[in-house]
Design an enzyme around this catalytic site. Structure first.
Site, mmCIF file in Angstrom:
data_model
loop_
_atom_site.group_PDB
_atom_site.id
_atom_site.type_symbol
_atom_site.label_atom_id
_atom_site.label_comp_id
_atom_site.label_asym_id
_atom_site.label_seq_id
_atom_site.Cartn_x
_atom_site.Cartn_y
_atom_site.Cartn_z
ATOM 1 N N ARG A 102 11.188 0.173 10.702
ATOM 2 C CA ARG A 102 10.095 0.356 11.662
ATOM 3 C C ARG A 102 10.199 -0.698 12.761
ATOM 4 O O ARG A 102 10.553 -1.840 12.481
ATOM 5 C CB ARG A 102 8.753 0.195 10.937
ATOM 6 C CG ARG A 102 8.386 1.395 10.124
ATOM 7 C CD ARG A 102 7.219 1.160 9.205
ATOM 8 N NE ARG A 102 6.103 0.423 9.791
ATOM 9 C CZ ARG A 102 4.933 0.260 9.181
ATOM 10 N NH1 ARG A 102 4.725 0.788 7.986
ATOM 11 N NH2 ARG A 102 3.959 -0.414 9.738
ATOM 12 N N ARG A 120 0.416 -8.641 13.451
ATOM 13 C CA ARG A 120 -0.307 -7.711 12.567
ATOM 14 C C ARG A 120 -1.169 -8.478 11.562
ATOM 15 O O ARG A 120 -2.277 -8.069 11.235
ATOM 16 C CB ARG A 120 0.693 -6.788 11.859
ATOM 17 C CG ARG A 120 1.338 -5.813 12.835
ATOM 18 C CD ARG A 120 2.612 -5.223 12.316
ATOM 19 N NE ARG A 120 2.405 -4.359 11.178
ATOM 20 C CZ ARG A 120 3.371 -4.021 10.317
ATOM 21 N NH1 ARG A 120 4.595 -4.501 10.470
ATOM 22 N NH2 ARG A 120 3.116 -3.224 9.323
ATOM 23 N N LYS A 153 0.831 -1.210 0.000
ATOM 24 C CA LYS A 153 0.000 0.000 0.000
ATOM 25 C C LYS A 153 0.866 1.261 0.000
ATOM 26 O O LYS A 153 0.620 2.205 -0.735
ATOM 27 C CB LYS A 153 -0.926 0.029 1.234
ATOM 28 C CG LYS A 153 -1.885 -1.143 1.323
ATOM 29 C CD LYS A 153 -2.868 -0.997 2.485
ATOM 30 C CE LYS A 153 -2.257 -1.097 3.860
ATOM 31 N NZ LYS A 153 -1.737 -2.433 4.224
ATOM 32 N N ARG A 208 -9.708 -0.064 8.911
ATOM 33 C CA ARG A 208 -9.158 -1.365 9.295
ATOM 34 C C ARG A 208 -10.139 -2.145 10.159
ATOM 35 O O ARG A 208 -9.828 -3.256 10.575
ATOM 36 C CB ARG A 208 -7.867 -1.160 10.090
ATOM 37 C CG ARG A 208 -6.592 -1.272 9.240
ATOM 38 C CD ARG A 208 -5.420 -0.937 10.142
ATOM 39 N NE ARG A 208 -4.181 -1.537 9.769
ATOM 40 C CZ ARG A 208 -3.189 -0.864 9.158
ATOM 41 N NH1 ARG A 208 -3.340 0.371 8.793
ATOM 42 N NH2 ARG A 208 -2.054 -1.467 8.907
ATOM 43 N N ARG A 227 11.992 -4.912 5.060
ATOM 44 C CA ARG A 227 11.635 -3.548 4.641
ATOM 45 C C ARG A 227 12.436 -2.494 5.398
ATOM 46 O O ARG A 227 12.564 -2.551 6.610
ATOM 47 C CB ARG A 227 10.136 -3.348 4.886
ATOM 48 C CG ARG A 227 9.622 -1.990 4.508
ATOM 49 C CD ARG A 227 8.139 -1.995 4.328
ATOM 50 N NE ARG A 227 7.401 -2.082 5.587
ATOM 51 C CZ ARG A 227 6.067 -2.034 5.660
ATOM 52 N NH1 ARG A 227 5.343 -1.931 4.565
ATOM 53 N NH2 ARG A 227 5.452 -2.121 6.818
HETATM 54 P P1 AMP Z 1 0.732 0.835 8.642
HETATM 55 O O1 AMP Z 1 1.776 1.905 8.490
HETATM 56 O O2 AMP Z 1 -0.489 1.070 7.831
HETATM 57 O O3 AMP Z 1 1.292 -0.549 8.458
HETATM 58 O O4 AMP Z 1 0.239 0.915 10.172
HETATM 59 C C1 AMP Z 1 1.154 0.720 11.233
HETATM 60 C C2 AMP Z 1 0.393 0.468 12.512
HETATM 61 O O5 AMP Z 1 -0.396 1.630 12.832
HETATM 62 C C3 AMP Z 1 -0.599 -0.684 12.485
HETATM 63 O O6 AMP Z 1 0.012 -1.949 12.737
HETATM 64 C C4 AMP Z 1 -1.536 -0.279 13.608
HETATM 65 O O7 AMP Z 1 -0.935 -0.512 14.870
HETATM 66 C C5 AMP Z 1 -1.629 1.229 13.429
HETATM 67 N N1 AMP Z 1 -2.733 1.631 12.515
HETATM 68 C C6 AMP Z 1 -2.619 2.178 11.277
HETATM 69 N N2 AMP Z 1 -3.807 2.443 10.749
HETATM 70 C C7 AMP Z 1 -4.717 2.046 11.672
HETATM 71 C C8 AMP Z 1 -6.134 2.027 11.716
HETATM 72 N N3 AMP Z 1 -6.870 2.451 10.671
HETATM 73 N N4 AMP Z 1 -6.732 1.547 12.827
HETATM 74 C C9 AMP Z 1 -6.014 1.115 13.879
HETATM 75 N N5 AMP Z 1 -4.675 1.084 13.917
HETATM 76 C C10 AMP Z 1 -4.021 1.536 12.810
#
Ligand code: AMP
Length: 230
Positions: free
Chosen positions: A164, A175, A17, A92, A131
């Site tokens: 990260r 996750r 994404k 999500r 990554r």
């Molecule tokens: P991402 O960068 O999209 O992989 O998101 C990293 C982390 O942020 C995720 O593993 C969640 O802990 C949190 N996160 C991101 N977007 C959401 C969301 N829409 N709802 C809840 N937690 C989120």
């Protein structure tokens, strides 16, 4: 007729994404919003909320709906989102999908097009743990498929790369579990609820091939509201 584009990049962690988001942003001329980036910025603040978010992110757990909804709502109210936007990483949960539906109605924006990016689990785990990111320009590298030219440094701005703290094999499993338990049902919300369009993309390909597939799907008659710039 004025056309508003609302795109949701949807799929498991590691499906690409974050790689497709800037490509689509540039092609469509709309802002790209990442709830993960917004939460990482919040987690760096030395507030109680910042600390709570930091712990949840490090453990690979989802942040509570109210916190994310609140942040996203404030961001979507900004003037650059008036003509549409794309979101990477939200909704999500079904509750977030329903909240977004209300926000879009309030802003008088079209129903979203959800781009479902599908990748086998085994590929996701190895992608996530390999990554590396550039904090300064946002470029994403993968040590297996797209390593930087100079070890540990960004090709674009030469800044040191960073990994990260949730991109470990163990956290990646958490996750993925969260994705299957509470995020996967969001697809049903859009498919069965008739609250938007859904397109499915094979994201187990090179980033260029995935981008071509998304573009082709958005250009079809079914999704004719999405007009791509040449
Ligand atoms: P991402 O960068 O999209 O992989 O998101 C990293 C982390 O942020 C995720 O593993 C969640 O802990 C949190 N996160 C991101 N977007 C959401 C969301 N829409 N709802 C809840 N937690 C989120």
């Amino acid at each position: 007729m004025e056309v508003h584009v609302v795109l949701l990049l949807f799929g498991p962690p590691g499906c690409g994404k974050g790689t497709q988001s800037p490509l689509l942003r540039d092609r469509l001329g709309i802002p790209a919003i990442s709830t993960g980036d917004m939460l990482r910025r919040e987690s760096e603040k030395h507030s109680d909320t910042g600390k709570t978010i930091d712990c949840l992110l490090a453990a690979g757990c989802l942040v509570p709906n109210e916190m994310v909804n609140h942040l996203l709502e404030a961001r979507l109210a900004e003037p650059d989102c008036r003509d549409g936007f794309l979101i990477d990483g939200y909704p999500r949960t079904v509750e977030q999908a329903s909240h977004l539906h209300q926000i879009l109605e309030g802003l008088d924006l079209a129903a979203p097009t959800l781009v479902h990016m599908d990748v086998p689990d085994s590929v996701l785990i190895s992608r996530l743990s390999a990554r590396w990111n550039c904090r300064s320009c946002g470029a994403i590298y993968n040590l297996l498929s797209k390593p930087p030219l100079r070890d540990g440094f960004c090709d674009i701005d030469n800044e040191p790369l960073w990994q990260r703290n949730d991109d470990t094999v163990e956290t990646a499993h958490c996750r993925l579990d969260a994705y299957k338990a509470v995020t996967d049902p969001v697809l049903g919300f859009y498919k069965l609820g008739g609250t938007g369009n859904v397109i499915h993309v094979n994201a187990h390909q090179s980033p260029d091939a995935v981008f071509e597939e998304i573009k082709a799907a958005l250009e079809t008659e079914v999704f004719s509201p999405v007009r791509l710039r040449t």
